[in-house]
Design a protein around this motif. Structure first.
Motif, short mmCIF file in Angstrom:
data_model
loop_
_atom_site.label_atom_id
_atom_site.label_comp_id
_atom_site.label_asym_id
_atom_site.label_seq_id
_atom_site.Cartn_x
_atom_site.Cartn_y
_atom_site.Cartn_z
N THR A 91 36.80 39.00 36.72
CA THR A 91 37.78 39.65 37.77
C THR A 91 37.54 39.79 39.75
N ARG A 113 47.07 32.88 35.94
CA ARG A 113 46.60 33.32 34.04
C ARG A 113 46.65 32.41 32.90
N PRO A 117 43.07 32.06 30.97
CA PRO A 117 43.27 33.52 30.18
C PRO A 117 42.23 34.29 30.53
N SER A 120 40.59 37.82 35.16
CA SER A 120 41.68 39.21 35.47
C SER A 120 41.54 39.16 36.93
#
Length: 303
Positions: A91, A113, A117, A120
């Motif tokens: 993240t 994104r 993928p 985050s």
């Protein structure tokens, strides 16, 4: 409980702002969290948090230890990811101004994104100045402001944009169109400037510069660009707004460029992060992507 767990608890206390908030997130009691911090302080022989019955303040040693904890915990997480084939993951926590974040940054977060993928993104949209250490953020995206960040930082230029003068056709039909900067005096002004100090619109056309005092004719002030734009669209006055923010309004004719060719000096936009995170994969992936995305001609024209 091992040291890494106590370090993670300490980071959560700093980022949550209180023992009770950290305890709620960690699903522990406040007493258990307090005991972990006390154990850390005893092991280190320093005071990390100055506590009273009503408040908590981070000491200078506490700030330094927080930075070390962040680095250690992130390096451990990245080490655990060795051997995985999923690419960049984790993240990345980003802060950006509200209007710029929604209009100019969000499209590039979407393509990020698509590229990564398993990464985050936690995007904090806020106009207040932040301390990256206290807020526990990875990257600050800021335009033209001096950012009060502790420790060594890296600032990478993303883009730059001018403010341009606009008004609705209905306003110009009613009040007439100014043909020079000096002719702005007396026109109703919509201002993004809130607080003490005069409203001065500094414009240039590449050959000369003009500074026009608009304080006496401001009819509306709002710290949010959206508020000024809404009043401009409704025909309530002239507004000086970022070119990317009004690009679509100009294309569809909802706003008209006043004094085309005149604008403010470009305002730089930078991605700011800790030097220690220069090679952190998720930070590097985000910043590199933004640098590349804003460098494209289409991104420079409009978000």
């Amino acid at each position: 409980m091992d040291l890494l767990d106590k370090m993670a608890t300490y980071v959560r206390v700093i980022e949550s702002g209180s023992f009770s908030a950290a305890a709620k997130h960690l699903k522990l009691t406040s007493g258990a969290v307090s005991r972990q911090i006390a154990a850390l302080e005893a092991e280190l022989d320093v005071t990390l948090l100055a506590r009273s019955t009503r408040s908590m303040a981070v000491t200078a040693d506490g700030h330094r230890y927080y930075e070390h904890c962040l680095r250690v915990l992130r390096e451990v997480a990245e080490a655990q990811a060795i051997g995985r084939s999923r690419g960049v993951e984790g993240t990345v926590r980003v802060s950006a101004p509200v209007s710029f974040g929604l209009a100019a940054l969000m499209p590039h977060v979407i393509t990020l994104r698509q590229k990564h993928p398993f990464l985050s993104v936690e995007l904090h949209l806020e106009d207040r100045l932040l301390d990256a250490v206290l807020e526990g953020l990875d990257v600050l995206v800021r335009a033209g402001a001096t950012i009060p960040i502790s420790g060594g930082v890296v600032a990478r230029r993303l883009t730059a944009f001018p403010f341009v003068l606009v008004a609705a056709p209905t306003y110009l039909e009613r009040r007439g169109e100014p043909r020079s900067p000096e002719a702005l005096v007396g026109h109703d002004a919509l201002s993004c400037h809130v607080g003490p100090g005069p409203d001065v619109w500094a414009l240039g056309d590449g050959e000369r510069e003009a500074r026009v005092g608009m304080t006496e004719t401001v009819v509306f002030r709002c710290s949010a660009l959206q508020g000024v734009r809404e009043l401009a669209l409704a025909g309530h006055g002239l507004a000086l707004l970022p070119d990317w923010f009004v690009a679509d309004d100009l294309r569809r004719g909802a706003l008209y460029a006043v004094l085309p060719g005149w604008s403010t000096d470009p305002i730089p936009v930078s991605a700011i992060y800790r030097t220690a995170q220069r090679e952190t994969p998720r930070v590097r992936a985000l910043v590199d992507h933004l640098v590349e995305a804003f460098a494209r001609p289409a991104a420079r024209r409009a978000p």
